[in-house]
Scaffold this motif. Structure first.
Motif, PDB file in Angstrom:
ATOM      1  N   LEU A  90     -31.204  19.095  31.746  1.00 56.56           N
ATOM      2  CA  LEU A  90     -32.578  18.834  31.334  1.00 56.56           C
ATOM      3  C   LEU A  90     -33.515  19.030  32.515  1.00 56.56           C
ATOM      4  O   LEU A  90     -33.163  18.720  33.656  1.00 56.56           O
ATOM      5  N   GLN A  91     -34.709  19.537  32.251  1.00 62.01           N
ATOM      6  CA  GLN A  91     -35.672  19.784  33.317  1.00 62.01           C
ATOM      7  C   GLN A  91     -36.974  19.043  33.040  1.00 62.01           C
ATOM      8  O   GLN A  91     -37.493  19.054  31.924  1.00 62.01           O
ATOM      9  N   PHE A  92     -37.492  18.388  34.086  1.00 62.01           N
ATOM     10  CA  PHE A  92     -38.740  17.645  34.012  1.00 62.01           C
ATOM     11  C   PHE A  92     -39.635  18.134  35.148  1.00 62.01           C
ATOM     12  O   PHE A  92     -39.269  17.986  36.316  1.00 62.01           O
ATOM     13  N   PRO A  93     -40.780  18.741  34.829  1.00 63.86           N
ATOM     14  CA  PRO A  93     -41.636  19.304  35.886  1.00 63.86           C
ATOM     15  C   PRO A  93     -41.993  18.280  36.949  1.00 63.86           C
ATOM     16  O   PRO A  93     -42.304  17.118  36.651  1.00 63.86           O
ATOM     17  N   ALA A  94     -41.953  18.715  38.202  1.00 59.54           N
ATOM     18  CA  ALA A  94     -42.283  17.859  39.350  1.00 59.54           C
ATOM     19  C   ALA A  94     -43.203  18.650  40.272  1.00 59.54           C
ATOM     20  O   ALA A  94     -42.763  19.591  40.931  1.00 59.54           O
ATOM     21  N   ASP A  95     -44.475  18.264  40.277  1.00 57.71           N
ATOM     22  CA  ASP A  95     -45.458  19.014  41.051  1.00 57.71           C
ATOM     23  C   ASP A  95     -46.348  18.139  41.923  1.00 57.71           C
ATOM     24  O   ASP A  95     -47.309  18.616  42.525  1.00 57.71           O
ATOM     25  N   GLY A  96     -46.037  16.838  41.995  1.00 61.31           N
ATOM     26  CA  GLY A  96     -46.862  15.935  42.777  1.00 61.31           C
ATOM     27  C   GLY A  96     -48.023  15.343  42.008  1.00 61.31           C
ATOM     28  O   GLY A  96     -48.702  14.447  42.509  1.00 61.31           O
ATOM     29  N   LYS A  97     -48.259  15.807  40.792  1.00 59.98           N
ATOM     30  CA  LYS A  97     -49.367  15.315  39.975  1.00 59.98           C
ATOM     31  C   LYS A  97     -48.875  14.587  38.727  1.00 59.98           C
ATOM     32  O   LYS A  97     -49.454  13.585  38.317  1.00 59.98           O
ATOM     33  N   THR A 102     -43.947   4.773  36.473  1.00 62.40           N
ATOM     34  CA  THR A 102     -44.508   4.379  37.770  1.00 62.40           C
ATOM     35  C   THR A 102     -44.192   5.378  38.882  1.00 62.40           C
ATOM     36  O   THR A 102     -44.626   5.189  40.022  1.00 62.40           O
ATOM     37  N   GLN A 103     -43.448   6.426  38.571  1.00 62.99           N
ATOM     38  CA  GLN A 103     -43.042   7.402  39.585  1.00 62.99           C
ATOM     39  C   GLN A 103     -43.972   8.605  39.582  1.00 62.99           C
ATOM     40  O   GLN A 103     -44.063   9.326  38.580  1.00 62.99           O
ATOM     41  N   HIS A 297     -42.709  22.661  47.061  1.00 66.39           N
ATOM     42  CA  HIS A 297     -43.115  23.633  46.041  1.00 66.39           C
ATOM     43  C   HIS A 297     -42.952  22.994  44.668  1.00 66.39           C
ATOM     44  O   HIS A 297     -42.113  22.109  44.473  1.00 66.39           O
ATOM     45  N   ALA A 298     -43.757  23.424  43.723  1.00 64.62           N
ATOM     46  CA  ALA A 298     -43.610  22.935  42.349  1.00 64.62           C
ATOM     47  C   ALA A 298     -42.215  23.275  41.853  1.00 64.62           C
ATOM     48  O   ALA A 298     -41.721  24.393  42.039  1.00 64.62           O
ATOM     49  N   TYR A 645     -43.282   6.949  46.727  1.00 64.81           N
ATOM     50  CA  TYR A 645     -44.594   6.644  46.172  1.00 64.81           C
ATOM     51  C   TYR A 645     -44.679   5.153  45.932  1.00 64.81           C
ATOM     52  O   TYR A 645     -43.793   4.556  45.324  1.00 64.81           O
ATOM     53  N   ASP A 646     -45.758   4.544  46.412  1.00 67.99           N
ATOM     54  CA  ASP A 646     -45.959   3.102  46.276  1.00 67.99           C
ATOM     55  C   ASP A 646     -46.973   2.860  45.166  1.00 67.99           C
ATOM     56  O   ASP A 646     -48.186   2.891  45.394  1.00 67.99           O
TER      57      ASP A 646
END
Length: 725
Positions: A90-97, A102-103, A297-298, A645-646
């Motif tokens: 499974l893939q879940f986009p991770a781009d910092g946004k 809470t993550q 990188h995204a 990330y806090d």
């Protein structure tokens, strides 16, 4: 005034003896029929698990990276080869946004190249200098003695390769950015306080620090202008901390810092040599050249998942999850290739035995999950909430294979008091069986179930049934957002955690086999546990296990009460008794408990509460916000302590909230992070601040109610909790 030992002993022995302590009929094997235990013991293979571990340990498995993808493909290929169903990545986009509860998603990070060279000055003649660009560092030229012809120049010449990403990826700190820098080194000690930089010019230089790179980058790079970081941070503190000068720790920069930079990790031995040269005024002898090609990188969080489908038409929609975390540095053998290959071995074994008819297919589906640690689990449970709805319990493995050289102690960790469940006692029943059998074999050379692997050791397991500790994906499952009880199997201490020596050579195949047995037995039992599939002696056996373990926990309470005041002991006793009885109630989430059994247990609990009530602080003394009842709001799901990330810190800062004192509080048995985790979990719409304080004090030690109230009010202000309706 300290509580009377005699009075406490009498009261707590009443709890142990009265609350369901009728001894259930003892069986030779824990909870499962002996034929099932024998089938698992014979089929589970520590060697098969270790062969898979050796494959994973070759990969640098950072989140969202090419190395993690390769690891995910390896696990998925093995799962398909073992005949598991529904194998997916499974893939879940991770781009910092994007947020998953809470993550805040962290972009992927990859590196192509990273080298750190020690340079030395070299004098070359006019002819030699032809076509070469001179280095005109005035300090460096002045440091070189002797007069030279006007056309002679000093150049920096590579002398010693200190670190190379290709050979040992751990030397390049995660989230390092591309750079090509040649600069002097400045020793700034730990590097975490402004005083460390007093009187030192680090602008454009490389700082040598004792702390993790992420802890110094905003000061060193952001405030004082350093060009980069070299860190000799040591691994987590144990009795062996700092003892091995050749260890290199896995380093991290802050993912979301505005002060992007690079950092290399070196051993204490290398750092000590640098410090000695610097102390002698020979800075020009350790001028460094750092070259990095890499960066964020995204990308995607990738989560491998597979199942063994359940047999019951309705209950197969419910699942027992086996979890690990697939990410970490190379080699990352115990942390956590060991947990991932062990649940893979559980999957292979259960699939094979069920297929051969040696084990009955359980009513519930068994699911196996291989995510990045914490952030991948949060992405899964938030991105696909049906997974959270289906999961009845989880078996989480994080570091389960450390051999004697690692100095590891194996733990079966209980859940938090905010989520009382019998499932942890199920796991301990299997672990006690392994303890007994493995000790018998080690001491006498003979045992019915020694659970020894051909290539492994013969030492007894000596597992411990430990109070809840934080630090892995079990925190996510057991957070009040999800409320999924999680069995947590883990090694601690481990003197090589997060270092270059966390290697496959230190993994014991016997340990892998035993961890697999405890996990497989527990998960398979829970997957089969239904009202229809509960022989008449099974429920008494579970109640007997709970009662036996309750006696041990009561002893712990007695021991703790000896160091407390009468009032504090009384305030601990009420949450303790209620938690123990709630464990009996939790059985009903899996199978029916006869009403008369439950009533008998609760009568005993209420009797003990009455005995202790006179020594308890009265809630009625408090007014206003102390009487206010909170519940978790409809906001983001997950614990507030996540990776990189806090959530609380960022939202509290935006709301102008000062840092609550609870976050830095050190209790008798817990730290601020643990208190905060449980205060939020206990805010269930039924407790006021005083009652939450009492509950968390029973778990981690007395804490001022004012601190608890301050934290709850802060959580309310940022929208995490709200007044109960």
């Amino acid at each position: 005034m300290k509580v009377s030992t005699a009075v406490s002993a009498l009261a707590i022995s009443g709890l142990a003896m009265g609350l369901g302590m009728s001894t259930a009929a003892q069986q030779r094997t824990p909870l499962l029929p002996e034929s099932d235990v024998a089938a698992l013991a014979n089929e589970l293979s520590g060697e098969t698990a270790k062969r898979n571990l050796e494959g994973l340990a070759r990969l640098h498995r950072q989140r969202g990276s090419a190395g993690f993808h390769a690891a995910a493909e390896l696990v998925a290929e093995r799962a398909r080869a073992y005949g598991l169903s529904d194998v997916q990545i499974l893939q879940f986009p991770a781009d910092g946004k994007i947020f998953y509860g809470t993550q805040r998603s962290r972009p992927g990070w990859d590196a192509e190249f990273g080298e750190l060279w020690q340079m030395v000055p070299d004098i070359i003649t006019c002819d030699e200098a032809a076509g070469r660009k001179p280095v005109t560092d005035e300090k460096q030229q002045n440091a070189h003695p002797g007069e030279r012809a006007a056309c002679d120049v000093i150049v920096n010449k590579p002398f010693r390769l200190l670190a190379t990403y290709e050979a040992m990826p751990i030397v390049l700190a995660e989230d390092s950015e591309s750079a090509d820098v040649t600069a002097d080194v400045v020793d700034v000690g730990e590097g975490t306080n402004e005083a460390d930089y007093a009187g030192k010019n680090v602008k454009g230089k490389i700082v040598l620090v004792g702390a993790q790179p992420g802890a110094v980058q905003d000061l060193a790079v952001g405030k004082f202008g350093a060009a980069g970081i070299v860190s000799y941070a040591q691994n987590q503190k144990t009795a062996w901390w700092g003892e091995d000068e050749n260890l290199i720790r896995w380093g991290h920069l802050e993912t979301f810092s505005a002060n992007k930079t690079f950092a290399f990790m070196v051993s204490l031995k290398t750092a000590t040599a640098m410090k000695e040269w610097l102390a002698q005024g020979k800075a020009h002898e350790i001028r460094l050249h750092a070259k990095v090609k890499g960066g964020q990188h995204a990308s995607n969080y990738e989560v491998v998942t597979a199942t063994i489908p359940g047999a019951d038409a309705k209950l197969k929609e419910e699942e027992i999850a086996f979890s690990c975390h697939l990410d970490h540095q190379r080699p990352g053998a115990n942390d956590n290739a060991s947990g991932c290959v062990t649940i893979l071995e559980v999957a292979r074994t259960l699939q094979k035995l069920i297929g051969e008819g040696k084990l009955a297919r359980p009513a519930r589906t068994i699911r196996f999950i291989w995510p990045p640690e914490i952030e991948g689990t949060l992405a899964l449970l938030n991105g696909k909430p049906e997974f959270a709805r289906r999961t009845k319990a989880a078996v989480h493995m994080d570091m389960v294979g450390g051999g004697p050289v690692t100095k590891a102690v194996f733990h079966v960790t209980r859940g938090p008091m905010s989520l009382p469940s019998f499932v942890h006692d199920v796991a301990w029943a299997f672990a006690e069986f392994v303890n007994e059998q493995s000790y018998k074999f080690a001491a006498t050379g003979t045992a019915e179930y020694p659970l020894v692997a051909p290539e492994g050791g013969k030492e007894p397991l000596q597992a411990q049934f430990s109070a809840y500790t934080m630090g892995s994906d079990h925190d996510v499952y057991q957070d009040s957002s999800f409320g999924i009880p999680a069995i947590y199997l883990n090694d601690w201490p481990d003197r090589y955690i997060h270092t270059n020596l966390d290697s496959a050579a230190n993994i014991d195949t016997t340990k892998l086999k035993r961890a697999a047995f405890i996990g497989a037995g527990s998960g398979y039992f829970l997957a089969r546990m239904t009202s229809a599939d509960m022989p008449k002696d099974r429920l008494p056996a579970i109640i007997g296990v709970l009662s036996e373990h309750r006696a041990a926990r009561s002893g712990e309470l007695l021991h703790r009460c000896e160091a407390l005041s009468t009032v504090d002991c009384g305030e601990m006793t009420r949450p303790f008794t209620r938690q123990e009885m709630a464990k009996v109630d939790s059985i009903q989430w899996f199978a029916t408990v006869p009403p008369d059994w439950r009533q008998m247990e609760w009568r005993q609990a209420q009797s003990l509460e009455m005995q202790m009530r006179g020594r308890a602080l009265k809630t009625e003394m408090f007014l206003g916000d102390y009487r206010k009842v909170w519940q978790r709001g409809s906001g983001p799901k997950g614990p507030l302590a996540v990776f990189g990330y806090d959530y609380f810190g960022e939202h509290a800062k935006a709301a102008g909230i000062a840092t609550p004192k609870l976050l830095s509080y050190e209790g008798l048995w817990g730290s601020g992070e643990e208190y905060a985790y449980e205060v939020l979990n206990f805010a269930n719409g039924k407790r006021n601040a005083q009652e939450i304080r009492d509950a968390v004090s029973a778990e981690y030690g007395p804490v001022p109610v004012e601190m608890v109230l301050e934290y709850l009010l802060a959580l309310e202000k940022i929208g995490v909790v709200e007044p109960a309706k």
